[in-house]
Design an enzyme around this catalytic site. Sequence first.
Site, PDB file in Angstrom:
ATOM      1  CE  LYS A  73      -7.737-107.221  57.065  1.00 18.28           C
ATOM      2  NZ  LYS A  73      -8.153-107.052  58.436  1.00 18.28           N
TER       3      LYS A  73
HETATM    4  C1  LIG Z   1      -8.962-106.266  59.417  1.00 20.65           C
HETATM    5  C2  LIG Z   1      -8.516-105.169  60.289  1.00 20.65           C
HETATM    6  C3  LIG Z   1      -8.836-105.100  61.648  1.00 20.65           C
HETATM    7  C4  LIG Z   1      -9.810-106.026  62.316  1.00 20.65           C
HETATM    8  O1  LIG Z   1      -9.570-107.350  62.143  1.00 20.65           O
HETATM    9  P1  LIG Z   1     -10.780-108.408  62.250  1.00 20.65           P
HETATM   10  O2  LIG Z   1     -10.064-109.716  62.252  1.00 20.65           O
HETATM   11  O3  LIG Z   1     -11.665-108.218  61.073  1.00 20.65           O
HETATM   12  O4  LIG Z   1     -11.480-108.157  63.531  1.00 20.65           O
HETATM   13  C5  LIG Z   1      -8.287-104.068  62.395  1.00 20.65           C
HETATM   14  N1  LIG Z   1      -7.479-103.140  61.849  1.00 20.65           N
HETATM   15  C6  LIG Z   1      -7.183-103.157  60.538  1.00 20.65           C
HETATM   16  C7  LIG Z   1      -6.274-102.106  60.006  1.00 20.65           C
HETATM   17  C8  LIG Z   1      -7.699-104.154  59.716  1.00 20.65           C
HETATM   18  O5  LIG Z   1      -7.428-104.139  58.411  1.00 20.65           O
END
Ligand SMILES: *Cc1c(COP(=O)(O)O)cnc(C)c1O
Length: 384
Positions: free
Chosen positions: A185
């Site tokens: 991210k």
């Molecule tokens: C990455 C992501 C999540 C979950 O996040 P984590 O930190 O990996 O638990 C949830 N929703 C979306 C759309 C994501 O891209």
Amino acid sequence: MDKLKPIPYGRQSIDKADIEMVSNVLKTDWLTTGPMVKQFEDAVATYCRSRYAVAVNSGTAALHCAMYAIGIGPGDEVIVPPMTFAATANAVVYQKGTPVFADVYPDTLLINPSEVEKKITPKTRAVVAVDYAGQSCDYDTLRQIADDHQLFLIADACHSIGGSFRDRRVGSCADLNIFSFHPVKHITTGEGGMVTTNDKSLADRMQRFRNHGISRDAAQRQAADSWEYEIEELGFNYRLTDFQCALGLSQLKKLDTWIKKRNEIAKKYTHFFSTRDLVSPLKKHNDIVHAYHLYIVQLDFEKIGKSKPEVFSEFKSLGIHLNVHYIPVHLHPFYRKNFATFKGLCPVSETAYEKILSIPVFPAMSREDIYRVCSAFAGLLPGT
Ligand SMILES: *Cc1c(COP(=O)(O)O)cnc(C)c1O
């Protein structure tokens, strides 16, 4: 040899300042539940122009906190799009609610408000909008629908921190806004997540939920000179450590530069694809700032004369790692088995899934990297 240096579809950027911030915290007394947590929360809240922020140890935990805070339980329905990471829907199931899938627009793959309206029943409690690839959903229309039906509006903004919708920053568009700080991210804490909100009572509930439902955390007990605490409700250990928050704080300083960089890369791609018939990028709306967590193209594999796995391995042999976001959630066996979902339930998402590819986009991408990705497409497409 350098030509084969692998290009991932996304990756983190960590610099000396990040490492210094983390190692400084490791020398202090507070490794977790200390001052860095509040500092990081305040910094994200300020950045998003939101009143409160609650840090947790993943985006998934943040989604779970949100579902808990709004009181989702057995019998409750929550509308979600299928074009998302499964965690969006899984969080509803953690609370024994029922995820109900509403299809997306074919050109943006963002949840379609008129599909949302069709799925509303007397049991519906909330709508989760996913800012797919980094583009904000239509929060004006969604807000109207949510208000008309007295639903909570939740933004899964795991793709869109640093972006905006009209005059609103991502993180202040919905009742609860969810972030992830996974390395792929925009900004990372290793693992981590956050919820922003303007509602104090929801923020308070999430703070207790991330810490076993305990009324006072360690710092508050120390400040009050008391060992006493009460479990008022069942919670979890979803706490984020202080050294992770230090990394997050350091990363946040670079977010605006990175969003700019991602937009520059996207602009180059969009220009390149504008003259190629068999590949089309998703549509970008003009009233948003796109955070470009992903750059998605839709390919006409049939006309290209190659299958998706063939394109995957062809690119891989050139050192370019593609991905697919996402297998529509309702097609996973878990959902078919437990929620009677089926192929044909969300045809727009299903058709899109056949065509989509995520191509590399991350701030540290060089011009050469971008050139290599474009050349690989040029080689793939007949007559270009
Ligand atoms: C990455 C992501 C999540 C979950 O996040 P984590 O930190 O990996 O638990 C949830 N929703 C979306 C759309 C994501 O891209």
